[in-house]
Write a protein that holds these residues in place. Structure first.
Motif, mmCIF file in Angstrom:
data_model
loop_
_atom_site.group_PDB
_atom_site.id
_atom_site.type_symbol
_atom_site.label_atom_id
_atom_site.label_comp_id
_atom_site.label_asym_id
_atom_site.label_seq_id
_atom_site.Cartn_x
_atom_site.Cartn_y
_atom_site.Cartn_z
ATOM 1 N N ARG A 172 0.802 -1.016 -0.144
ATOM 2 C CA ARG A 172 0.125 -0.011 0.019
ATOM 3 C C ARG A 172 0.805 1.259 0.025
ATOM 4 N NH1 ARG A 172 -4.968 -1.612 4.282
ATOM 5 N NH2 ARG A 172 -5.141 -3.825 3.195
ATOM 6 N N ASP A 210 -0.032 5.470 -4.223
ATOM 7 C CA ASP A 210 -1.364 6.122 -3.986
ATOM 8 C C ASP A 210 -1.903 6.403 -5.609
ATOM 9 O OD1 ASP A 210 -0.601 6.888 -1.658
ATOM 10 O OD2 ASP A 210 0.695 8.722 -2.265
ATOM 11 N N LYS A 211 -3.137 6.167 -5.285
ATOM 12 C CA LYS A 211 -4.001 5.929 -6.501
ATOM 13 C C LYS A 211 -5.215 7.060 -6.219
ATOM 14 C CE LYS A 211 -4.195 1.722 -5.546
ATOM 15 N NZ LYS A 211 -4.623 0.321 -5.370
ATOM 16 N N LYS A 264 -10.381 7.299 -3.409
ATOM 17 C CA LYS A 264 -9.019 7.070 -3.178
ATOM 18 C C LYS A 264 -8.827 5.649 -2.506
ATOM 19 C CE LYS A 264 -7.033 11.876 -2.678
ATOM 20 N NZ LYS A 264 -6.224 12.826 -1.859
ATOM 21 N N THR A 315 -7.513 2.702 -0.826
ATOM 22 C CA THR A 315 -6.206 1.977 -0.032
ATOM 23 C C THR A 315 -6.062 0.292 -0.111
ATOM 24 O OG1 THR A 315 -7.446 1.794 1.976
ATOM 25 C CG2 THR A 315 -6.398 3.853 1.612
ATOM 26 N N SER A 320 0.921 7.519 -7.914
ATOM 27 C CA SER A 320 2.185 7.989 -7.401
ATOM 28 C C SER A 320 3.062 6.746 -7.090
ATOM 29 C CB SER A 320 2.088 9.218 -6.576
ATOM 30 O OG SER A 320 3.156 9.421 -5.903
ATOM 31 N N THR A 322 4.979 10.953 -10.031
ATOM 32 C CA THR A 322 3.390 10.967 -10.020
ATOM 33 C C THR A 322 3.246 11.269 -11.354
ATOM 34 O OG1 THR A 322 3.569 11.935 -7.755
ATOM 35 C CG2 THR A 322 1.772 12.184 -8.967
#
Length: 230
Positions: free
Chosen positions: A83, A86-87, A147, A149, A199, A210
């Motif tokens: 994890r 970052d999406k 977003k 996770t 990212s 990114t």
């Protein structure tokens, strides 16, 4: 659909593309031998083997990261598993979700059991139609930032549907009558879900990279149909 895929970044280790809608990332059971998919087309385009490292549904457009060697694929896949990636996605949904966390369990692909999942969400824009739909007057539609996770099967689509904030165009978990109505109005049938930001750390250079890709114009075009109606 052109078999030349738009490349956002490429080096000797990895490549980042803007995946079009309705194109699977890799071959799966039941697909014809000549069926198109990203790793096939991109491999032909780059004249080398290409390896997928994360999930992006065929019907979802946007940023997709791929590796150019099995070793790089392993390292990038591990970042997703830890994890550390970052999406950010944008979606058009029914209603006004507001802001918060979806943390309900979601179904696993083709299995009845469920898995824990978490998605942060934030409403970015809302317009009101003049329709009464399933007992709700002036049905609102919203552009939402999502977003995740975790990375479960159809996670964003399932989370949005839990509270009936169905993603427009979702033919598996969504509001089917509304999908048909809006597809006729806009003249395009698609899932309104787009991977707009990714990212991650480059495994070799250790640089934080990114990438951002604007939401397709059809998202705004659909909302603009109703902006100022009520």
């Amino acid at each position: 659909m052109s078999n030349i895929l738009p490349i956002l970044y490429q080096d000797e280790h990895l490549v980042v593309i803007n995946k079009p809608i309705s194109l699977p990332v890799h071959k799966s059971k039941g697909m014809a031998n000549d069926a198109p998919y990203v790793t096939k087309w991109l491999g032909q385009q780059l004249e080398c083997s290409v390896y997928n490292v994360h999930r992006l549904d065929a019907k979802t457009s946007g940023i997709l990261l791929l590796a150019l060697s099995p070793e790089m694929a392993t390292q990038l896949t591990e970042q997703f598993a830890r994890r550390e990636v970052d999406k950010v996605y944008h979606a058009l949904v029914k209603g006004i979700p507001g802001e918060g966390i979806f943390d309900g369990k979601v179904k696993k692909a083709k299995r009845g059991n469920k898995a824990a999942a978490e998605t942060a969400y934030r409403t970015l824009r809302t317009v009101y139609t003049k329709w009464e739909h399933k007992g709700e007057e002036n049905l609102p539609l919203s552009l939402v930032e999502l977003k995740p996770t975790t990375g479960r099967w159809h996670q964003l689509r399932q989370h949005c549907s839990h509270d009936r904030h169905d993603i427009i165009g979702d033919a598996e978990h969504g509001d089917f009558p509304l999908n048909r109505l809006l597809a006729e109005m806009i003249g395009e049938k698609r899932l309104y879900l787009h991977a707009c930001s990714l990212s991650f750390e480059h495994p070799v250079t250790k640089e934080r990279m990114t990438f951002e890709e604007p939401t397709p114009p059809t998202f705004a075009a659909l909302l603009d149909l109703f902006d100022g109606e009520s």
